[in-house]
Design a protein around this motif. Sequence first.
Motif, PDB file in Angstrom:
ATOM      1  N   PHE A  19       0.760  -1.163   0.066  1.00 41.83           N
ATOM      2  CA  PHE A  19      -0.106  -0.082  -0.103  1.00 41.83           C
ATOM      3  C   PHE A  19       0.792   1.360   0.214  1.00 41.83           C
ATOM      4  O   PHE A  19       0.592   2.186  -0.704  1.00 41.83           O
ATOM      5  CB  PHE A  19      -1.068   0.153   1.181  1.00 41.83           C
ATOM      6  CG  PHE A  19      -1.500   1.344   1.297  1.00 41.83           C
ATOM      7  CD1 PHE A  19      -2.228   1.925   0.630  1.00 41.83           C
ATOM      8  CD2 PHE A  19      -1.032   2.199   2.206  1.00 41.83           C
ATOM      9  CE1 PHE A  19      -3.090   3.025   0.848  1.00 41.83           C
ATOM     10  CE2 PHE A  19      -1.476   3.230   2.578  1.00 41.83           C
ATOM     11  CZ  PHE A  19      -2.742   3.868   1.655  1.00 41.83           C
ATOM     12  N   ARG A  20       1.894   1.208   0.947  1.00 38.18           N
ATOM     13  CA  ARG A  20       2.782   2.276   0.913  1.00 38.18           C
ATOM     14  C   ARG A  20       3.436   2.562  -0.370  1.00 38.18           C
ATOM     15  O   ARG A  20       3.311   3.888  -0.648  1.00 38.18           O
ATOM     16  CB  ARG A  20       3.921   2.149   2.111  1.00 38.18           C
ATOM     17  CG  ARG A  20       3.218   2.419   3.410  1.00 38.18           C
ATOM     18  CD  ARG A  20       4.551   2.768   4.418  1.00 38.18           C
ATOM     19  NE  ARG A  20       4.126   2.842   5.820  1.00 38.18           N
ATOM     20  CZ  ARG A  20       4.149   1.697   6.528  1.00 38.18           C
ATOM     21  NH1 ARG A  20       4.784   0.393   5.973  1.00 38.18           N
ATOM     22  NH2 ARG A  20       3.832   1.707   7.817  1.00 38.18           N
ATOM     23  N   ARG A  47       0.978   4.353  -2.485  1.00 36.81           N
ATOM     24  CA  ARG A  47       0.565   5.728  -2.078  1.00 36.81           C
ATOM     25  C   ARG A  47       1.786   6.859  -2.410  1.00 36.81           C
ATOM     26  O   ARG A  47       1.444   7.792  -2.874  1.00 36.81           O
ATOM     27  CB  ARG A  47       0.496   5.604  -0.526  1.00 36.81           C
ATOM     28  CG  ARG A  47       0.097   7.092   0.069  1.00 36.81           C
ATOM     29  CD  ARG A  47       0.117   7.097   1.540  1.00 36.81           C
ATOM     30  NE  ARG A  47       1.514   6.509   2.023  1.00 36.81           N
ATOM     31  CZ  ARG A  47       1.581   6.460   3.233  1.00 36.81           C
ATOM     32  NH1 ARG A  47       0.891   6.278   4.185  1.00 36.81           N
ATOM     33  NH2 ARG A  47       3.072   6.196   3.591  1.00 36.81           N
ATOM     34  N   ARG A  80       1.768  10.156  -4.370  1.00 35.21           N
ATOM     35  CA  ARG A  80       2.659  11.434  -3.834  1.00 35.21           C
ATOM     36  C   ARG A  80       3.401  12.092  -4.989  1.00 35.21           C
ATOM     37  O   ARG A  80       3.252  13.234  -5.245  1.00 35.21           O
ATOM     38  CB  ARG A  80       3.238  11.121  -2.621  1.00 35.21           C
ATOM     39  CG  ARG A  80       2.244  10.851  -1.541  1.00 35.21           C
ATOM     40  CD  ARG A  80       3.140  10.896  -0.197  1.00 35.21           C
ATOM     41  NE  ARG A  80       2.202  10.635   0.949  1.00 35.21           N
ATOM     42  CZ  ARG A  80       2.728  10.417   2.021  1.00 35.21           C
ATOM     43  NH1 ARG A  80       3.849  10.065   2.393  1.00 35.21           N
ATOM     44  NH2 ARG A  80       1.803   9.938   3.031  1.00 35.21           N
ATOM     45  N   SER A 106      -4.037  21.825  -7.926  1.00 36.94           N
ATOM     46  CA  SER A 106      -4.052  23.179  -7.035  1.00 36.94           C
ATOM     47  C   SER A 106      -2.657  23.272  -6.041  1.00 36.94           C
ATOM     48  O   SER A 106      -2.162  22.016  -5.435  1.00 36.94           O
ATOM     49  CB  SER A 106      -4.925  22.960  -5.704  1.00 36.94           C
ATOM     50  OG  SER A 106      -4.998  23.973  -5.095  1.00 36.94           O
ATOM     51  N   GLN A 152      -2.969  23.391  -1.207  1.00 36.78           N
ATOM     52  CA  GLN A 152      -2.648  22.456  -0.284  1.00 36.78           C
ATOM     53  C   GLN A 152      -1.276  21.655  -0.393  1.00 36.78           C
ATOM     54  O   GLN A 152      -0.760  21.827  -1.502  1.00 36.78           O
ATOM     55  CB  GLN A 152      -3.685  21.259  -0.311  1.00 36.78           C
ATOM     56  CG  GLN A 152      -4.896  21.639   0.295  1.00 36.78           C
ATOM     57  CD  GLN A 152      -6.058  22.303  -1.011  1.00 36.78           C
ATOM     58  OE1 GLN A 152      -5.692  21.858  -1.922  1.00 36.78           O
ATOM     59  NE2 GLN A 152      -6.710  22.890  -0.444  1.00 36.78           N
ATOM     60  N   GLU A 202       1.043  16.259  -0.475  1.00 37.60           N
ATOM     61  CA  GLU A 202       0.988  14.976   0.446  1.00 37.60           C
ATOM     62  C   GLU A 202      -0.393  15.017   0.805  1.00 37.60           C
ATOM     63  O   GLU A 202      -1.001  13.910   0.955  1.00 37.60           O
ATOM     64  CB  GLU A 202       1.936  14.776   1.511  1.00 37.60           C
ATOM     65  CG  GLU A 202       1.845  13.923   2.218  1.00 37.60           C
ATOM     66  CD  GLU A 202       3.127  13.675   3.442  1.00 37.60           C
ATOM     67  OE1 GLU A 202       2.919  13.603   4.573  1.00 37.60           O
ATOM     68  OE2 GLU A 202       4.326  14.026   3.030  1.00 37.60           O
ATOM     69  N   GLU A 203      -0.950  15.965   1.426  1.00 36.41           N
ATOM     70  CA  GLU A 203      -2.423  16.061   1.839  1.00 36.41           C
ATOM     71  C   GLU A 203      -3.260  15.893   0.727  1.00 36.41           C
ATOM     72  O   GLU A 203      -4.294  15.072   0.858  1.00 36.41           O
ATOM     73  CB  GLU A 203      -2.907  17.585   2.140  1.00 36.41           C
ATOM     74  CG  GLU A 203      -2.028  17.855   3.573  1.00 36.41           C
ATOM     75  CD  GLU A 203      -2.166  19.361   3.961  1.00 36.41           C
ATOM     76  OE1 GLU A 203      -3.084  20.019   3.550  1.00 36.41           O
ATOM     77  OE2 GLU A 203      -1.649  19.814   5.212  1.00 36.41           O
ATOM     78  N   ILE A 204      -3.145  16.380  -0.591  1.00 37.68           N
ATOM     79  CA  ILE A 204      -3.825  15.953  -1.710  1.00 37.68           C
ATOM     80  C   ILE A 204      -3.954  14.685  -1.739  1.00 37.68           C
ATOM     81  O   ILE A 204      -4.797  13.654  -2.030  1.00 37.68           O
ATOM     82  CB  ILE A 204      -3.578  16.686  -2.957  1.00 37.68           C
ATOM     83  CG1 ILE A 204      -3.492  18.538  -2.844  1.00 37.68           C
ATOM     84  CG2 ILE A 204      -4.471  16.265  -4.011  1.00 37.68           C
ATOM     85  CD1 ILE A 204      -3.108  19.168  -3.881  1.00 37.68           C
ATOM     86  N   ASP A 222      -3.117  12.138   0.035  1.00 30.37           N
ATOM     87  CA  ASP A 222      -3.895  11.500   1.264  1.00 30.37           C
ATOM     88  C   ASP A 222      -5.585  11.580   0.960  1.00 30.37           C
ATOM     89  O   ASP A 222      -5.958  10.312   1.186  1.00 30.37           O
ATOM     90  CB  ASP A 222      -3.599  12.015   2.653  1.00 30.37           C
ATOM     91  CG  ASP A 222      -2.342  11.525   3.266  1.00 30.37           C
ATOM     92  OD1 ASP A 222      -1.676  10.881   2.600  1.00 30.37           O
ATOM     93  OD2 ASP A 222      -2.408  11.996   4.552  1.00 30.37           O
ATOM     94  N   ALA A 223      -5.867  12.698   0.603  1.00 24.88           N
ATOM     95  CA  ALA A 223      -7.265  12.653   0.232  1.00 24.88           C
ATOM     96  C   ALA A 223      -7.560  11.777  -1.049  1.00 24.88           C
ATOM     97  O   ALA A 223      -8.839  10.751  -0.867  1.00 24.88           O
ATOM     98  CB  ALA A 223      -7.765  14.042  -0.201  1.00 24.88           C
ATOM     99  N   VAL A 251      -6.015   9.157  -2.414  1.00 27.17           N
ATOM    100  CA  VAL A 251      -5.831   7.541  -1.897  1.00 27.17           C
ATOM    101  C   VAL A 251      -7.231   7.142  -1.043  1.00 27.17           C
ATOM    102  O   VAL A 251      -7.762   6.202  -1.313  1.00 27.17           O
ATOM    103  CB  VAL A 251      -4.731   7.532  -0.930  1.00 27.17           C
ATOM    104  CG1 VAL A 251      -4.540   6.172  -0.354  1.00 27.17           C
ATOM    105  CG2 VAL A 251      -3.282   7.578  -2.224  1.00 27.17           C
ATOM    106  N   ALA A 252      -7.520   8.016   0.015  1.00 23.10           N
ATOM    107  CA  ALA A 252      -8.592   7.771   0.744  1.00 23.10           C
ATOM    108  C   ALA A 252      -9.795   7.387  -0.112  1.00 23.10           C
ATOM    109  O   ALA A 252     -10.818   6.523   0.132  1.00 23.10           O
ATOM    110  CB  ALA A 252      -8.773   8.828   1.860  1.00 23.10           C
ATOM    111  N   VAL A 253     -10.176   8.358  -0.819  1.00 24.97           N
ATOM    112  CA  VAL A 253     -11.228   8.276  -2.057  1.00 24.97           C
ATOM    113  C   VAL A 253     -11.278   6.845  -2.876  1.00 24.97           C
ATOM    114  O   VAL A 253     -12.303   6.315  -2.738  1.00 24.97           O
ATOM    115  CB  VAL A 253     -11.392   9.523  -2.766  1.00 24.97           C
ATOM    116  CG1 VAL A 253     -12.594   9.227  -3.819  1.00 24.97           C
ATOM    117  CG2 VAL A 253     -11.646  10.863  -2.042  1.00 24.97           C
ATOM    118  N   TYR A 255      -9.545  19.539  -7.196  1.00 20.02           N
ATOM    119  CA  TYR A 255      -8.032  19.739  -6.615  1.00 20.02           C
ATOM    120  C   TYR A 255      -7.284  20.395  -7.840  1.00 20.02           C
ATOM    121  O   TYR A 255      -6.150  20.499  -8.018  1.00 20.02           O
ATOM    122  CB  TYR A 255      -7.277  18.699  -6.160  1.00 20.02           C
ATOM    123  CG  TYR A 255      -7.568  18.220  -4.636  1.00 20.02           C
ATOM    124  CD1 TYR A 255      -7.155  18.988  -3.671  1.00 20.02           C
ATOM    125  CD2 TYR A 255      -8.660  17.222  -4.384  1.00 20.02           C
ATOM    126  CE1 TYR A 255      -7.422  18.700  -2.218  1.00 20.02           C
ATOM    127  CE2 TYR A 255      -8.717  16.890  -3.175  1.00 20.02           C
ATOM    128  CZ  TYR A 255      -8.386  17.821  -2.061  1.00 20.02           C
ATOM    129  OH  TYR A 255      -8.689  17.535  -0.973  1.00 20.02           O
TER     130      TYR A 255
END
Lengths: 198, 198
Positions: free
Chosen positions: B126-127, B130, B134, B147, B150, B153-155, B157-158, B160-162, B193
């Motif tokens: 997974f990492r 991810r 990134r 964008s 942000q 890394e935050e983008i 994360d979002a 990957v979660a979606v 984004y």
Amino acid sequence: MPKVVDHDARREELIAATWRTIRRLGLAGTTTREIAKESGYAHGLLAYYFPDKDAILDAALDRAYTAAREELHARMAGRSGRDAVREVLLAALPIGAASVETQVLVLSWGAMVTSPTLRERRYASFREWRDTVRMLVRIAVAVGEMSAEQEPEEIADALVAVVDGLTLHGVMNPGDYPAHRLIATLDNVLDRYRSGGT
Amino acid sequence: MPKVVDHDARREELIAATWRTIRRLGLAGTTTREIAKESGYAHGLLAYYFPDKDAILDAALDRAYTAAREELHARMAGRSGRDAVREVLLAALPIGAASVETQVLVLSWGAMVTSPTLRERRYASFREWRDTVRMLVRIAVAVGEMSAEQEPEEIADALVAVVDGLTLHGVMNPGDYPAHRLIATLDNVLDRYRSGGT
């Protein structure tokens, strides 16, 4: 006079003992034998109420859902718009006391893949939660606190997916995904659905 | 002369038979007995290579990851910026031929909750994925296609979660979440984004 056994009360006792066992030994260490020991009843009696470990975990999850639903309604009181949406999503993340319940939930995701019956039952709970998110997003859009550029249903789909993905990673790897990071990621996405751009 | 057995080749044969069995009978119908029958080897021989059903499913998943990684690299050739980000995310959704592999993946999420060893191994895959997301987001931000408001890394994360949340629902309930809806939800989030607002 025959001895009267309150079967519902016993079931509840066994479910409560299950949660205590999970909290004490973790999911991997939770066996029906340990649950029986924790409850003070014989192992054979447990089998009378629940055919196997999956069945008792399933019942325990049902109880957790009911508790979560009640807590959610309490947390929602007095909230509206974007704030209510955020609260309903936050309540689903594996943060604090809820993280043990969420471990069982993620475990049930695996079991749902192979058991259509379990899937149908669990999916009903999920749909109920998703419908709450949809309704709250619709309100937040209507009061101008969330973007009207997308359909509320699409926004809700995205937010629900984010929360479920974060739940998975928060449970699997709390080291990489501590509570503050889960919340920051959720807030980041919520920010993107603000009304009127940034 | 002693008979020479190519153990690696046999392992591969058994893994290939596992995938054929899953495709034919579904996960619920896939037993070590059915896998042995499909492979043409005795059930006892299968046990020599894999201690139980979980172990063979785990090995099968490893093989699927390797294949997916290769396919991903092929799909990425010639792509860059936002387009590359979208492609790497789309490749992870349970769409078309990949949906059988993803069922096994979701099953493994459940198993990961109770097995720290399995979790560590699977989490490494997974990492890796991810980190690819990134890196691609960082490039897309740098070339001005996503964008810069942000952190990349935050983008990531979002996003990957979606994708993981959508994967769960696409596997559990393809009726509610058909491929076009998974893609539309992902695109909806990607749109949020974009650089420079809408």
